[in-house]
Design a protein around this motif. Structure first.
Motif, PDB file in Angstrom:
ATOM      1  N   UNK A 127       0.823  -1.219   0.000  1.00  0.00           N
ATOM      2  CA  UNK A 127       0.000   0.000   0.000  1.00  0.00           C
ATOM      3  C   UNK A 127       0.846   1.253   0.000  1.00  0.00           C
ATOM      4  N   UNK A 128       1.590   1.454  -1.076  1.00  0.00           N
ATOM      5  CA  UNK A 128       2.415   2.646  -1.201  1.00  0.00           C
ATOM      6  C   UNK A 128       1.891   3.547  -2.302  1.00  0.00           C
ATOM      7  N   UNK A 129       0.834   3.098  -2.975  1.00  0.00           N
ATOM      8  CA  UNK A 129       0.267   3.905  -4.040  1.00  0.00           C
ATOM      9  C   UNK A 129      -0.952   3.196  -4.590  1.00  0.00           C
ATOM     10  N   UNK A 130      -1.708   3.891  -5.435  1.00  0.00           N
ATOM     11  CA  UNK A 130      -2.924   3.286  -5.979  1.00  0.00           C
ATOM     12  C   UNK A 130      -2.614   2.106  -6.895  1.00  0.00           C
ATOM     13  N   UNK A 131      -3.601   1.261  -7.097  1.00  0.00           N
ATOM     14  CA  UNK A 131      -3.438   0.116  -7.996  1.00  0.00           C
ATOM     15  C   UNK A 131      -3.326   0.599  -9.432  1.00  0.00           C
ATOM     16  N   UNK A 132      -2.425  -0.009 -10.187  1.00  0.00           N
ATOM     17  CA  UNK A 132      -2.368   0.329 -11.602  1.00  0.00           C
ATOM     18  C   UNK A 132      -2.937  -0.821 -12.421  1.00  0.00           C
ATOM     19  N   UNK A 133      -2.828  -0.681 -13.714  1.00  0.00           N
ATOM     20  CA  UNK A 133      -3.492  -1.614 -14.611  1.00  0.00           C
ATOM     21  C   UNK A 133      -2.979  -3.057 -14.469  1.00  0.00           C
ATOM     22  N   UNK A 134      -1.685  -3.181 -14.173  1.00  0.00           N
ATOM     23  CA  UNK A 134      -1.115  -4.515 -13.985  1.00  0.00           C
ATOM     24  C   UNK A 134      -1.737  -5.218 -12.787  1.00  0.00           C
ATOM     25  N   UNK A 135      -1.941  -4.476 -11.706  1.00  0.00           N
ATOM     26  CA  UNK A 135      -2.635  -5.048 -10.553  1.00  0.00           C
ATOM     27  C   UNK A 135      -4.044  -5.467 -10.947  1.00  0.00           C
ATOM     28  N   UNK A 136      -4.635  -4.686 -11.849  1.00  0.00           N
ATOM     29  CA  UNK A 136      -5.997  -4.982 -12.297  1.00  0.00           C
ATOM     30  C   UNK A 136      -6.071  -6.348 -12.944  1.00  0.00           C
ATOM     31  N   UNK A 137      -5.074  -6.677 -13.740  1.00  0.00           N
ATOM     32  CA  UNK A 137      -5.074  -7.978 -14.381  1.00  0.00           C
ATOM     33  C   UNK A 137      -4.968  -9.082 -13.332  1.00  0.00           C
ATOM     34  N   UNK A 138      -4.069  -8.896 -12.378  1.00  0.00           N
ATOM     35  CA  UNK A 138      -3.930  -9.877 -11.302  1.00  0.00           C
ATOM     36  C   UNK A 138      -5.220 -10.004 -10.501  1.00  0.00           C
ATOM     37  N   UNK A 139      -5.878  -8.867 -10.298  1.00  0.00           N
ATOM     38  CA  UNK A 139      -7.128  -8.870  -9.539  1.00  0.00           C
ATOM     39  C   UNK A 139      -8.208  -9.646 -10.281  1.00  0.00           C
ATOM     40  N   UNK A 140      -8.324  -9.394 -11.574  1.00  0.00           N
ATOM     41  CA  UNK A 140      -9.348 -10.070 -12.370  1.00  0.00           C
ATOM     42  C   UNK A 140      -9.080 -11.576 -12.406  1.00  0.00           C
ATOM     43  N   UNK A 141      -7.833 -11.945 -12.617  1.00  0.00           N
ATOM     44  CA  UNK A 141      -7.491 -13.363 -12.718  1.00  0.00           C
ATOM     45  C   UNK A 141      -7.666 -14.064 -11.364  1.00  0.00           C
TER      46      UNK A 141
END
Length: 550
Positions: A127-141
RNA sequence: GCGCCCGUAGCUCAGUUGGAUAGAGCAGCUGCCUUCUAAGCAGCUGGCCAGGAGUUCGAAUCUCUUCGGGCGCGCCA
């Protein structure tokens, strides 16, 4: 599933009667070309070696016995090299519709997991910054994998691990602290590895507004306050972004809680008792190379602090202690170097290879107007997940992430995902669902009502080529869901949905559903209702809405 | 230098526990709306599955090797 079940039970019985054992290599699956029948099996070819007869002879043997064992089968063909091709009776396929109706939202689920406990750890971004698009992919998967595992009968927990005990968090506190000093009008020097994002300044401003005397606190104390506050703010933001992306976690696990309860020390003791640690150059080492890692790794540095790896081992011991049979980590592919040492640790604590899986998520290249956009949290230049889903919508973004297998890099074309056209696969699938709903509404206007459950008499008008194609697809859903779960491959579901939607669109343009003959119209409506139900279940597995109207 | 991932149609990719003639979408070309949503359908064009060798009844899939691309390789996190 009903088709493969029927065939596999029959074949196993026959093989048994022939005095042979069931070969693992035998595959019962739909052939690529539907001309070859509904299901195909290479059994004769595999068995011929064991019983020393030509495949053709073995195939004929089996053929002679199949009718008595598998009543749903209309005919069996023997293909040249020794394949058995099974074609089922129309009545058999019609039975799929009541299966779907009875199953409802559970149709396609299975007991493959048999209640085993699985854990999917995903996102786990510091938690050092907002989620970016790469995190989004991990989140979706990660989210889709958890849905799949639940559907396949696993008792699944979704977990987010927060690294709140390390240096990064101190650096975060320090970064905010410096910004506060700066806002208070002091000259500050910005170090190289400082967090530069605009959000740091926002947090600093917010803190200063709440407590104007903050800048005059002693630096140690001030930085602690900053770190605590910033982390919670950012974590709240992450939770909100995930919720907007329809991703949820059951457990938020902090590294700090692990350290506080002494889990790290007891992990060290455990490894030491097994003789797997040693001291060298003032540091404590773990002999991971004995378990396939290319070198040993440090657990406690010579300055007395712990490595990341040390608390990770403790964390994984803790996971198994909590009773998870299958531990799955969803990681960014840039962490793949860390997998061998983690596997070594898993082996060292006496767990089997198959109890642990790592799903590597490859890079996402964000493309806008044909140009790649570069991302870096440190530099403060990045497209956040929140920005992207605001642009594209949750459904389109999720489907795009889950349309490709996760270990190949993904070009995420913003302009394309934004488009509400058929270039965008998600709408193709959703449109199929909405189309069926639309027909249902028309049917209702016309006064046609459907019984909650269909029967052989109601379904009798069905049986043309396209009816059967749809039914075969519906029947395959359970197999698809189960194998996608076991392979941790949600993209199989997306592809299945695309194919099912294609069959539906084709059906729709070829056959009028609401024909004058009410019996035919009702039979077709019952078929479409089943398709709708499966589309919905499939979309739910990938976490995408099934709209009634578009 | 070592390790991991990848290389399939013009483009983006499925297919990889070994199975029949390698599939989709996009792009390009033909057709189809007085009938339930044309965000659709039907069809055509497009391939030495990066190259080579091996394993066997059978390889895009497994092994070895070469080439090409991406990413890792700290007592960083």
């Amino acid at each position: 599933m009903r088709a493969t079940n029927e065939i596999s039970i029959a074949l196993k019985a026959i093989v048994n009667e022939m005095g042979l054992s069931w070969p693992e290599k035998a595959v019962i699956a739909p052939p690529k070309d539907p001309q070859h029948g509904d299901l195909s099996c290479n059994l004769a070819m595999v068995l011929s070696k064991e019983c020393q007869k030509p495949p053709r002879v073995v195939a004929e043997d089996i053929c002679g016995k199949i009718a008595a064992k598998a009543p749903g089968v209309a005919k069996v063909d023997i293909a040249g090299p020794g394949f058995l091709n099974f074609t089922f009776k129309t009545d058999f396929w019609l039975g799929v519709i009541p299966d779907v109706e009875r199953g409802g939202a559970c149709y396609g689920s299975s007991k493959a997991g048999a209640g085993r406990k699985a854990q999917v750890e995903f996102v786990s971004a510091n938690p050092t910054g907002p989620l970016h698009i790469g995190h989004g992919r991990g989140a979706a998967v990660g989210d889709a994998v958890a849905r799949l595992l639940n559907f396949a009968g696993f008792d699944t927990t979704r977990e987010y691990y927060i690294n709140d005990a390390g240096r990064q968090m101190r650096l975060l506190g320090f970064s905010v602290w410096l910004r506060i000093q700066e806002l208070a009008g002091k000259e500050v020097e910005i170090p190289e590895d400082f967090y530069r994002g605009e959000y740091i300044v926002d947090i600093a401003r917010e803190m200063l507004a709440r407590n104007p005397s903050l800048p005059s606190l002693p630096p140690d104390k001030g930085q602690d306050i900053c770190y605590e506050y910033a982390m919670n703010q950012i974590l709240d933001g992450i939770k909100k972004d995930l919720a907007d992306f329809k991703v949820s976690h059951n457990v938020w696990y902090t590294e700090k809680s692990l350290v506080d309860k002494g889990a790290v020390e007891s992990a060290f003791n455990e490894l030491a008792e097994a003789g797997l640690t040693y001291d060298k150059d003032g540091a404590l080492w773990f002999a991971t190379s004995r378990f396939g890692d290319d070198q040993d790794r440090v657990l406690r540095k010579s300055d007395g602090t712990l490595t990341y790896f040390a608390s990770d081992i403790a964390y994984h011991i803790d996971k198994y202690r909590r009773g998870f049979d299958w531990v799955i980590n969803v990681l960014g592919a840039d962490h793949h170097g860390y997998v061998p040492r983690m596997r070594a640790a898993i082996a060292a604590i006496g767990r089997k290879q198959e109890d642990f899986d790592v799903l590597l998520i490859q890079l996402v290249n964000l493309i806008e107007k044909g140009q790649p956009i570069s991302m870096s949290t440190r530099a403060g230049k990045f497209e956040t997940l929140a920005d992207v889903i605001r642009d594209t919508g949750t459904d389109a973004a999720r489907f795009m992430f889950l349309y490709r297998k996760s270990d190949s890099p993904l070009d995420f074309d913003l302009d394309l995902v934004k488009q509400r056209t058929m270039d965008n696969p998600v709408y193709y699938v959703q449109y199929a669902h909405a189309r069926i709903c639309s027909v249902m509404r028309r049917a209702e206007e016309r006064g046609l009502t459907l019984p909650p459950e269909s029967d052989a008499v109601l379904l009798a008008p069905l049986g043309n080529q396209e009816d059967l194609t749809l039914l075969r697809f519906l029947e395959r859903f359970e197999d698809t869901a189960e194998s996608a779960a076991l392979a941790l491959a949600p993209h199989h579901i997306s592809h299945y949905l695309m194919e099912l939607a294609a069959c539906l669109h084709s059906y729709y343009s070829k056959h009028q559903v609401l024909v004058d003959d009410n019996n035919t119209a009702i039979a077709r409506l019952l078929l479409l209702r089943a398709v709708k139900s499966v589309l919905r279940n499939g979309l739910d597995l990938v976490g995408v809405e099934a709209p009634e109207i578009m």
